[in-house]
Design a protein around this motif. Structure first.
Motif, PDB file in Angstrom:
ATOM      1  N   VAL A 135       3.086  -7.223 -12.532  1.00 53.92           N
ATOM      2  CA  VAL A 135       1.937  -7.909 -11.947  1.00 53.92           C
ATOM      3  C   VAL A 135       1.671  -7.245 -10.604  1.00 53.92           C
ATOM      4  N   HIS A 136       0.582  -6.511 -10.552  1.00 53.55           N
ATOM      5  CA  HIS A 136       0.216  -5.759  -9.352  1.00 53.55           C
ATOM      6  C   HIS A 136      -0.771  -6.565  -8.521  1.00 53.55           C
ATOM      7  N   THR A 137      -0.612  -6.508  -7.192  1.00 48.73           N
ATOM      8  CA  THR A 137      -1.458  -7.283  -6.290  1.00 48.73           C
ATOM      9  C   THR A 137      -2.566  -6.426  -5.705  1.00 48.73           C
ATOM     10  N   SER A 138      -3.800  -6.857  -5.901  1.00 48.21           N
ATOM     11  CA  SER A 138      -4.957  -6.234  -5.282  1.00 48.21           C
ATOM     12  C   SER A 138      -5.442  -7.131  -4.145  1.00 48.21           C
ATOM     13  N   THR A 139      -6.687  -6.988  -3.752  1.00 48.78           N
ATOM     14  CA  THR A 139      -7.278  -7.785  -2.682  1.00 48.78           C
ATOM     15  C   THR A 139      -8.787  -7.768  -2.833  1.00 48.78           C
ATOM     16  N   SER A 140      -9.433  -8.841  -2.421  1.00 49.70           N
ATOM     17  CA  SER A 140     -10.891  -8.887  -2.469  1.00 49.70           C
ATOM     18  C   SER A 140     -11.525  -7.870  -1.530  1.00 49.70           C
ATOM     19  N   GLU A 141     -10.757  -7.362  -0.553  1.00 50.46           N
ATOM     20  CA  GLU A 141     -11.294  -6.364   0.377  1.00 50.46           C
ATOM     21  C   GLU A 141     -11.733  -5.085  -0.340  1.00 50.46           C
ATOM     22  N   VAL A 142     -11.215  -4.825  -1.545  1.00 48.05           N
ATOM     23  CA  VAL A 142     -11.611  -3.595  -2.247  1.00 48.05           C
ATOM     24  C   VAL A 142     -13.086  -3.629  -2.662  1.00 48.05           C
ATOM     25  N   TYR A 143     -13.679  -4.810  -2.724  1.00 50.21           N
ATOM     26  CA  TYR A 143     -15.089  -4.912  -3.091  1.00 50.21           C
ATOM     27  C   TYR A 143     -16.009  -4.546  -1.929  1.00 50.21           C
ATOM     28  N   LEU A 157     -16.269  -0.822  -6.207  1.00 54.36           N
ATOM     29  CA  LEU A 157     -15.229  -0.835  -5.181  1.00 54.36           C
ATOM     30  C   LEU A 157     -15.703  -0.004  -3.993  1.00 54.36           C
ATOM     31  N   GLN A 158     -15.468  -0.529  -2.768  1.00 52.24           N
ATOM     32  CA  GLN A 158     -15.956   0.129  -1.562  1.00 52.24           C
ATOM     33  C   GLN A 158     -14.850   0.128  -0.508  1.00 52.24           C
ATOM     34  N   GLY A 159     -14.408   1.302  -0.140  1.00 49.81           N
ATOM     35  CA  GLY A 159     -13.318   1.426   0.830  1.00 49.81           C
ATOM     36  C   GLY A 159     -13.832   1.359   2.254  1.00 49.81           C
ATOM     37  N   GLN A 160     -14.061   0.145   2.755  1.00 53.04           N
ATOM     38  CA  GLN A 160     -14.654  -0.023   4.081  1.00 53.04           C
ATOM     39  C   GLN A 160     -13.629  -0.028   5.213  1.00 53.04           C
ATOM     40  N   SER A 161     -12.355   0.112   4.884  1.00 53.57           N
ATOM     41  CA  SER A 161     -11.299   0.264   5.884  1.00 53.57           C
ATOM     42  C   SER A 161     -10.203   1.107   5.251  1.00 53.57           C
ATOM     43  N   PRO A 162      -9.363   1.749   6.067  1.00 57.08           N
ATOM     44  CA  PRO A 162      -8.232   2.467   5.473  1.00 57.08           C
ATOM     45  C   PRO A 162      -7.359   1.554   4.613  1.00 57.08           C
ATOM     46  N   TYR A 163      -7.204   0.295   5.035  1.00 58.21           N
ATOM     47  CA  TYR A 163      -6.447  -0.656   4.216  1.00 58.21           C
ATOM     48  C   TYR A 163      -7.053  -0.798   2.832  1.00 58.21           C
ATOM     49  N   SER A 164      -8.353  -1.107   2.762  1.00 60.45           N
ATOM     50  CA  SER A 164      -8.960  -1.329   1.453  1.00 60.45           C
ATOM     51  C   SER A 164      -8.941  -0.048   0.618  1.00 60.45           C
ATOM     52  N   ALA A 165      -9.084   1.111   1.265  1.00 60.03           N
ATOM     53  CA  ALA A 165      -9.042   2.368   0.529  1.00 60.03           C
ATOM     54  C   ALA A 165      -7.687   2.578  -0.137  1.00 60.03           C
ATOM     55  N   THR A 166      -6.596   2.224   0.584  1.00 60.57           N
ATOM     56  CA  THR A 166      -5.278   2.398  -0.025  1.00 60.57           C
ATOM     57  C   THR A 166      -5.048   1.391  -1.143  1.00 60.57           C
ATOM     58  N   LYS A 167      -5.619   0.202  -1.019  1.00 58.70           N
ATOM     59  CA  LYS A 167      -5.475  -0.779  -2.103  1.00 58.70           C
ATOM     60  C   LYS A 167      -6.286  -0.351  -3.323  1.00 58.70           C
ATOM     61  N   ILE A 168      -7.447   0.261  -3.118  1.00 66.76           N
ATOM     62  CA  ILE A 168      -8.202   0.812  -4.249  1.00 66.76           C
ATOM     63  C   ILE A 168      -7.366   1.887  -4.940  1.00 66.76           C
TER      64      ILE A 168
END
Length: 344
Positions: A135-143, A157-168
Motif C-alpha cells: 500500500v503506497h502513500t500518495s498525496t493530493s498535492e500531486v494534483y 498531475l502537476q508538480g507545483q513544488s519539489p515535494y509534489s514532484a517527488t511524490k509524483i
C-alpha cells in the motif's frame, strides 16, 4: 468509539498476522499503527534512528497497543533496513516520506532520496520477498491546483513544488512495478489529513495550537486556498480498507477525502467557533508559498474508494476539529510545539 485492548499473552501477539509500516513514527503512521493493532494485526513499525532513541509519535501510543508493535529502527533510504522490516510481513504500508512543502524548496535532493529512492527500496524488497500487498502513500498535492472539481483520480498531475514532484515520481514508480512486474500494489491518495500529533507546519494545528496557547491574533499565510480536510482516524481506516480489499484494487490509485471544500480563512472562523474564541488573522509573508507553487483548490472525489472498499469518512469537520482541539489544549501535548513560530 474508544477501543480497549486486554493485556495480550506472547502467544496471542505472535499468532497475529504481521504487517509492516514505514513511517510508523510519524503523524498518520502512528494512527495507522493503532488502527491495525485494534484490527488484530501485529505491526512491525519502522522508526527512523535518532541518537536520543526516540520512536517518534509511537512513544505516545498506549502500552496496550505497543505490546503488539515491534519497532525497528532504520531508514527507508537504506535498502537493507527496508528488506529487514518487510521480511515475513503479508502487507507493507509505505508511509515514510519527507512531507513539509516549504522545506522541499530548501533541500530538494533529500526529498528525491527519501520519497523516490525510499519507494524504490520498498518496491524492490516486495518484489524479491513476494510480499502479498504494497500500500503506497500518495498525496493530493500531486494534483496541483484543481482544473476540475471534484478531483477524480484521472485528473492531471502537476508538480507545483519539489515535494509534489517527488511524490509524483514515487507514484509512477509504484504504477510501473504493477504494470511491469505484476507487483500487487495499490496507491492511496489522502487529501489534507489533520488531527492529534500533526506537525504545526500544517494549517489546522498552526491555528489550533495558537488558540490553545491563548493567542487571538493568528499568524498565517494565504487565506484563499481551499482544502478538503479529512480526520486522521478516517485516513487510517482508508489505509486499512485498501490493505484488506480484494484484488480489484491492485494497480489502482484511490482518493481518500471528505468531499467538503473550505477556504483557509473559513477554517479559521470554524476553529474559532469550535474553541469559543474570537480570532483575527495577520498575514506573515514568510508563510506564503511562491506564487506558482501554491495549490489554490483541492476537493476530493472519493467515489472509487467507496465503491471498491465501502470506505466513507465518518467524522464531520466540526467533530474532527473538536477532537483535535481537545488534544492540543492538553498542556502536556501543547508543550511539544513552538507555538506561533513558523515551522518549515
Amino acid at each position: 468509539m474508544t477501543q480497549t485492548l486486554l493485556p495480550a499473552t506472547s502467544t496471542e501477539s505472535s499468532s497475529r498476522p504481521v504487517v509492516a509500516v514505514t513511517g510508523a513514527d510519524g503523524f498518520i503512521g502512528s494512527h495507522l499503527t493503532e488502527e491495525l493493532v485494534h484490527a488484530g494485526y501485529r505491526v512491525r513499525a519502522m522508526a527512523i534512528y535518532t541518537s536520543q532513541g526516540s520512536y517518534g509519535w509511537l512513544d505516545h501510543v498506549a502500552p496496550e497497543v505497543m505490546q503488539h508493535v515491534e519497532v525497528q529502527l532504520g531508514d527507508v533510504r537504506d535498502a537493507g533496513s527496508v528488506r529487514a522490516l518487510m521480511r515475513g510481513a503479508q502487507t507493507v504500508y509505505h508511509l515514510a516520506a519527507l512531507i513539509a512543502i516549504p522545506y522541499s524548496y530548501v533541500a530538494p535532493r533529500s526529498y528525491v532520496e527519501t520519497n523516490i529512492t525510499g519507494t524504490l527500496n520498498v518496491l524492490e524488497a516486495a518484489r524479491d520477498l513476494g510480499t502479498a500487498r504494497v500500500v503506497h502513500t500518495s498525496t493530493s498535492e500531486v494534483y496541483g491546483t484543481a482544473r476540475t472539481v471534484p478531483i477524480h483520480e484521472s485528473h492531471p498531475l502537476q508538480g507545483q513544488s519539489p515535494y509534489s514532484a517527488t511524490k509524483i515520481g514515487a507514484d509512477k514508480l509504484a504504477e510501473s512495478y504493477f504494470l511491469s512486474f505484476g507487483l500487487p500494489v495499490v496507491t492511496l491518495r489522502p487529501f489534507n489529513t489533520y488531527g492529534p500529533r500533526q506537525s504545526a507546519r500544517a494549517v489546522i494545528p498552526t491555528i489550533i495550537s495558537q488558540v490553545a496557547a491563548g493567542q487571538r491574533v493568528i499568524r498565517l499565510g494565504d487565506l484563499r486556498p481551499t482544502r478538503d480536510f479529512n480526520f486522521v482516524a478516517d485516513t487510517a481506516r482508508a489505509f486499512r480498507a485498501v490493505g484488506e480489499a480484494g484484488p480489484e484494487v491492485l494497480g489502482r490509485t484511490l482518493n481518500a477525502g471528505s468531499g467538503r471544500e473550505i477556504t483557509v480563512g473559513d477554517t479559521v472562523k470554524l476553529i474559532g467557533q469550535v474553541m469559543g474564541a474570537d480570532l483575527r488573522v495577520e498575514q506573515e509573508d514568510i508563510r506564503l508559498r511562491p506564487e506558482g507553487s501554491e495549490v489554490m483548490r483541492l476537493l476530493a472525489d472519493h467515489s472509487e474508494l467507496q465503491a471498491l472498499t465501502g470506505w466513507a469518512p465518518q467524522l464531520t469537520l466540526e467533530e474532527g476539529l473538536r477532537r483535535t482541539a481537545t488534544w492540543f489544549t492538553d498542556p502536556a501535548n501543547l508543550a511539544r510545539y513552538r507555538v506561533g513560530e513558523y515551522t518549515i
